[in-house]
Structures are given as structure tokens and as C-alpha cells.
Design a protein around this motif. Structure first.
Motif, PDB file in Angstrom:
ATOM      1  N   ASN A 341      -0.590  33.154 -36.728  1.00  0.00           N
ATOM      2  CA  ASN A 341      -1.463  34.114 -36.055  1.00  0.00           C
ATOM      3  C   ASN A 341      -2.772  34.327 -36.810  1.00  0.00           C
ATOM      4  O   ASN A 341      -3.722  34.891 -36.257  1.00  0.00           O
ATOM      5  CB  ASN A 341      -0.763  35.463 -35.883  1.00  0.00           C
ATOM      6  N   PHE A 342      -2.814  33.873 -38.052  1.00  0.00           N
ATOM      7  CA  PHE A 342      -4.019  34.064 -38.869  1.00  0.00           C
ATOM      8  C   PHE A 342      -4.862  32.795 -38.942  1.00  0.00           C
ATOM      9  O   PHE A 342      -5.800  32.715 -39.736  1.00  0.00           O
ATOM     10  CB  PHE A 342      -3.630  34.536 -40.274  1.00  0.00           C
ATOM     11  N   ALA A 343      -4.529  31.808 -38.104  1.00  0.00           N
ATOM     12  CA  ALA A 343      -5.327  30.580 -38.043  1.00  0.00           C
ATOM     13  C   ALA A 343      -6.379  30.704 -36.948  1.00  0.00           C
ATOM     14  O   ALA A 343      -6.670  29.740 -36.241  1.00  0.00           O
ATOM     15  CB  ALA A 343      -4.418  29.379 -37.795  1.00  0.00           C
ATOM     16  N   ARG A 344      -6.924  31.904 -36.774  1.00  0.00           N
ATOM     17  CA  ARG A 344      -7.922  32.183 -35.743  1.00  0.00           C
ATOM     18  C   ARG A 344      -9.183  32.740 -36.382  1.00  0.00           C
ATOM     19  O   ARG A 344      -9.112  33.548 -37.311  1.00  0.00           O
ATOM     20  CB  ARG A 344      -7.382  33.216 -34.739  1.00  0.00           C
ATOM     21  N   CYS A 345     -10.344  32.309 -35.845  1.00  0.00           N
ATOM     22  CA  CYS A 345     -11.619  32.768 -36.408  1.00  0.00           C
ATOM     23  C   CYS A 345     -11.830  34.270 -36.235  1.00  0.00           C
ATOM     24  O   CYS A 345     -12.446  34.915 -37.079  1.00  0.00           O
ATOM     25  CB  CYS A 345     -12.780  32.031 -35.749  1.00  0.00           C
ATOM     26  N   ASP A 346     -11.333  34.822 -35.125  1.00  0.00           N
ATOM     27  CA  ASP A 346     -11.556  36.248 -34.895  1.00  0.00           C
ATOM     28  C   ASP A 346     -10.682  37.112 -35.798  1.00  0.00           C
ATOM     29  O   ASP A 346     -10.922  38.310 -35.924  1.00  0.00           O
ATOM     30  CB  ASP A 346     -11.300  36.601 -33.421  1.00  0.00           C
ATOM     31  N   VAL A 347      -9.676  36.496 -36.441  1.00  0.00           N
ATOM     32  CA  VAL A 347      -8.810  37.232 -37.372  1.00  0.00           C
ATOM     33  C   VAL A 347      -9.247  36.986 -38.808  1.00  0.00           C
ATOM     34  O   VAL A 347      -9.347  37.912 -39.620  1.00  0.00           O
ATOM     35  CB  VAL A 347      -7.328  36.833 -37.178  1.00  0.00           C
TER      36      VAL A 347
END
Length: 496
Positions: A341-347
Motif C-alpha cells: 500500500n506504500f508503493a504509491r506516489c500519493d502515499v
């Protein structure tokens, strides 16, 4: 775990032992817990988590009591052997010496009360590392021993299947997202199908199976040899784990504090309880490794209090991890492996942090896979071993490693549903190891101790839950859970 009395190892303080137990319990299962938490509802999840943590603590004290009873029997046999040697040495004594010796021996062989007064404090001291397989051999009959090994082997197969699926799944999620249109990582609002494209004509499931093949080719050969986890490798993987957990909790708290809260979990959703139960059982698993953890502790005077403190800290950590997750992310966007879930730019804006968290399971699980595989192989050898017999080279070096490696790889080839793999492993084999085996061990060790050492003997490491009611309650709970999970699976499949 292969069922032997092994070296105690280098002694360490009780607080170091507390850290080791914390590290053992908080592992892969914690990464699958947030999704299970969100599926079952936060209130039901919290209640079940606390209750299962309590039940795991109860059976941990059962195993410690059984370890002390096993040590007492070993110490008692050594005392008897030493007495027999003294009897042989005194056979040449004079008549007057024989009379004095006879009086001394009669005093020594009174019904354990003298032993209680002079040596009971040392009799139950946990000095020999008696593995669970050896305790099963001491307290169970042949059928019980075989059932014990069946349960351990089934659990280890589930463990290996989870590991074999988690590494390729993480690699697939990170690399397919990074090379596709989503150059910044896993999308929040989209659930991928296995048939979605990954690299050109290759589908995501193809990439997953390629990674599984590479994983098997690189780590599978270790099953054919002996391998041990070094102290420095353990320190490195533990450090990486805590850095990863700290980053995830901190990032989730920052997002919630900045008003980017996405999650609105329900109070209760009974359809998710099945997987939550299995995941929680799996996440509290430590009973099979207690002999290795507890025996080297230098001072065991307050062992039960330290174990209780460990469980309180673990409950607090699991609660913090799961509550930050389910309020930070929508329930339907939580991944099987929470790190993804933390492999996202917005996170996460930093690419290095994104890739570290996304690939974190790859590093830690890859170091554990050979250790678990060798342990499983050795349990197969112990199960079929006959005293005085040896295995042919082909059976020892080819057959046992092959039957160890193939089943979990085939399971991982067929599915990468980590939540279900963890749930089923925990709900079935995990229930046996965490509840059934400790309950039967403590029941039979108490009976054997009374028969061998007398009814007035007190085990200094006896469980606070010493009444037989607790043994019955644990077994009743275990069998109830077994039937509940099975019925839930059957009903779910029927509806589907």
C-alpha cells in the motif's frame, strides 16, 4: 523442532529473551493482518485479537510448564543413575560401612519428600533444551507422537507456501506497476486481475510465475543441504523489519493527521471473521520455538511476568499497526501484503522508500525460507526414523528434500491469495500447534510428574492456569474454532 535434546546455546538476560520472543512472534502474519482487520470490522477484530492473544499466552505457559516437567524427569533419571553408580562403588565397603550406607539409602529413597526439601528448586530448572518433538516422545504414546509430527509438518508446509507466494507476489506488484502506465507504483483505486498486462505480451500472472521459478531455483537448493541462520543475519533482518514497520505506522499517522483519511471500517462483518481468526492465530505463533527461546534465559525467576509483558506489547503493536491501516486506507484498497500500500506516489513521495517497503518482504522472507525448509525436511526424517537405522543416500539427500520443496511451490503456483493461505494455515495447523498440542502436553506431563516424582511435587514453572478446567477450555475452544472455520468455508463455497 526435530525432536531432540539440543545444545542450550549462549545464555542471555531475560530482557534479551523478551526481545527475541517479540521478534519471533511479529513476522509475516503481521503484514496480512490489516486487510483481515478491515474485512471483519474494527470492533470484532479488536475483541478477537485480544482474546486470541490471551489464549496464546495461556498455552505458552502450558509449554513452559511442560518444558520444566521434561527437565525434571531428565534430572531425576540422572540422579537415579548417579545413585546406582554410588551403589556399585560401595559394594566393596566393610560391613559397618554397609550398615551406614543402607540407612543413608533408605533416607534417600523415601517418597520424594526428602527430594522436595533438598532439591526441588533445582529439579524443575529448565537447563536442557528439550524440543517439542522430544517432549511429545516423553509424554505421548506412539499415535500422539505421529499426530504431533503430522501437525508440525502441515504447519511448516503452510509456512513455506506463504513464503513462496509472498516473494513473487511482492516482486510482481512492484515491477509490473513500475513498468506499466502506473510509473509511480500500485494504484489506489484499481484492483488488478492476473490477466492484466505486465511487460508487453506478458500478463501479471506470467510475471508472478517467472518470479516464483527464479525464487525456487535460487533458494530451493538450500533444502538439499544444512543451513543455519547466523546471528548477524538475524540482527540485519530484525533491523529491516522494525525500520519498515516504523515507517509504515509513521506514514499512516501523518496521512490521517493531514486529513487524508480514506478508511471507514464497519464495527462488525462476520463474513471476514474466518480469515481474521486464522491470521491472528498465525500472528501469535511461538509455541513451537519456545524451547530455543526460553532455555538460554539466564534467570527464569519472573519468566511468566516477562512473557505476559511481551504479549501486552505485541497486542499494543498489532493494534497500532492495524488501526492506523484501516483508517488510513479504504478496506477494498488494502493489499494482502500491507507494505504494498506504500508503493504509491500519493502515499510516499520518495522512490527509495517506496521500493524499500514494496520489496521488504523479499529480503526478510528469502532469508527465512531455507531455514524453514531444512526444519521441515528434518521433521520428515524424524517421523520415519527407526532406532539404529540409517537412510540410503538417495532417500536422505534427494527424496526428503524433494517432498519438502515441491508441495509449497505447487501451492504457490496455483494461488497467491496470501490472506487465505495465512488464514487456512493458522486456522488448521496453527490451531493444533498453538492450542491442542500444548493442552495435551501439559495434561500428560502433570500426570507423569505425579507418578514419577510423587503427588506432593510442585513444578516451580507451573502455569498460573493450573486448574484442569483451563486444559478443557483450550481444547473446547480449539475444536469449536476448527468446526466454525470448516463450516464457514463449506457455506462460502456453496454460496459461490
Amino acid at each position: 523442532m526435530a525432536g531432540e535434546i539440543t545444545e542450550t546455546g549462549e545464555l542471555y538476560s531475560p530482557y534479551v529473551g523478551l526481545v527475541y520472543m517479540f521478534n519471533l512472534i511479529v513476522g509475516t502474519g503481521a503484514l496480512t493482518m490489516p486487510k483481515a482487520f478491515a474485512s471483519a470490522g474494527w470492533l470484532v477484530s479488536l475483541v478477537l485479537l485480544v482474546f486470541l492473544g490471551f489464549m496464546s499466552f495461556v498455552t505458552t505457559t502450558f509449554v513452559v510448564e511442560a518444558m520444566a516437567a521434561a527437565n525434571a524427569q531428565l534430572h531425576w533419571k540422572r540422579m537415579e543413575n548417579h545413585q546406582e553408580e554410588e551403589d556399585d562403588d560401595s559394594s566393596t565397603a566393610s560391613d559397618s560401612d554397609v550398615l551406614v550406607q543402607d540407612n543413608y539409602e533408605r533416607a534417600e529413597k523415601r517418597p520424594i519428600l526428602s527430594v522436595q526439601r533438598r532439591g526441588s528448586l533445582n529439579l524443575f530448572e529448565i537447563t536442557d533444551r528439550v524440543e517439542m518433538g522430544q517432549m511429545a516422545s516423553m509424554f505421548f504414546n506412539k499415535v500422539g507422537v505421529n499426530l504431533f509430527y503430522f501437525c508440525i509438518i502441515t504447519y511448516l508446509y503452510g509456512d513455506l507456501a506463504i513464503y513462496a507466494a509472498a516473494v513473487p507476489f511482492s516482486l510482481m506488484q512492484v515491477t509490473c506497476s513500475a513498468t506499466g502506465n502506473e510509473s509511480c507504483g500500485v494504484e489506489a483505486d484499481r484492483k488488478h486481475n492476473d490477466t492484466d498486462p505486465c511487460w508487453g505480451p506478458l500478463r501479471r500472472v506470467d510475471a508472478y510465475r517467472i518470479y516464483l521459478a527464479v525464487f525456487t531455483l535460487f533458494l530451493g537448493p538450500f533444502t538439499f543441504f544444512d543451513v543455519q541462520k547466523t546471528k548477524y543475519l538475524q540482527i540485519l533482518t530484525s533491523l529491516m523489519r522494525w525500520v519498515a514497520f516504523a515507517i509504515m505506522i509513521a506514514l499512516a499517522l501523518v496521512r490521517i493527521g493531514q486529513g487524508h483519511r480514506e478508511g471507514h471500517p464497519p464495527l462488525a462483518d462476520l463474513s471476514g471473521v474466518r480469515n481474521l481468526f486464522g491470521v491472528c492465530v498465525y500472528s501469535f505463533m511461538c509455541q513451537h520455538s519456545l524451547p530455543s527461546l526460553v532455555t538460554p534465559v539466564s534467570s527464569k525467576r519472573r519468566l511468566t511476568c516477562l512473557v505476559f509483558l511481551d504479549y501486552v506489547l505485541i497486542l499494543a503493536f498489532y493494534g497500532l499497526l492495524c488501526f492506523t491501516a484501516i483508517f488510513c486506507f479504504r478496506g477494498d484498497s488494502l493489499m494482502d501484503m500491507y507494505t504494498l500500500n506504500f508503493a504509491r506516489c500519493d502515499v510516499v513521495s520518495s522512490a527509495a522508500v517506496r521500493f524499500f517497503l514494496g520489496l521488504f518482504p523479499v529480503f526478510t522472507i528469502s532469508t527465512n525460507f531455507p531455514i524453514i525448509a531444512v526444519t521441515l525436511r528434518n521433521n520428515w526424517k524424524t517421523l520415519f526414523h527407526r532406532e539404529g537405522g540409517t537412510y540410503p543416500w538417495v532417500v536422505d539427500r534427494v527424496v526428503f528434500p524433494t517432498i519438502t520443496l515441491l508441495p509449497p511451490v505447487l501451492v504457490a503456483f496455483c494461488t497467491h491469495d496470501l490472506e487465505s493461505l495465512v488464514g487456512i494455515t493458522g486456522a488448521y495447523a496453527g490451531t493444533g500447534i498453538q492450542y491442542v498440542i500444548p493442552a495435551f502436553l501439559v495434561y500428560h506431563c502433570r500426570k507423569d510428574t505425579q507418578l514419577t516424582l510423587g503427588y506432593g511435587t510442585v513444578n516451580k514453572h507451573r502455569s498460573p492456569f493450573r486448574h484442569t478446567f483451563w486444559v478443557g477450555f483450550v481444547l473446547l475452544w480449539a475444536f469449536s474454532c476448527f468446526f466454525f472455520v470448516t463450516a464457514n468455508i463449506v457455506l462460502s463455497e456453496t454460496k459461490a
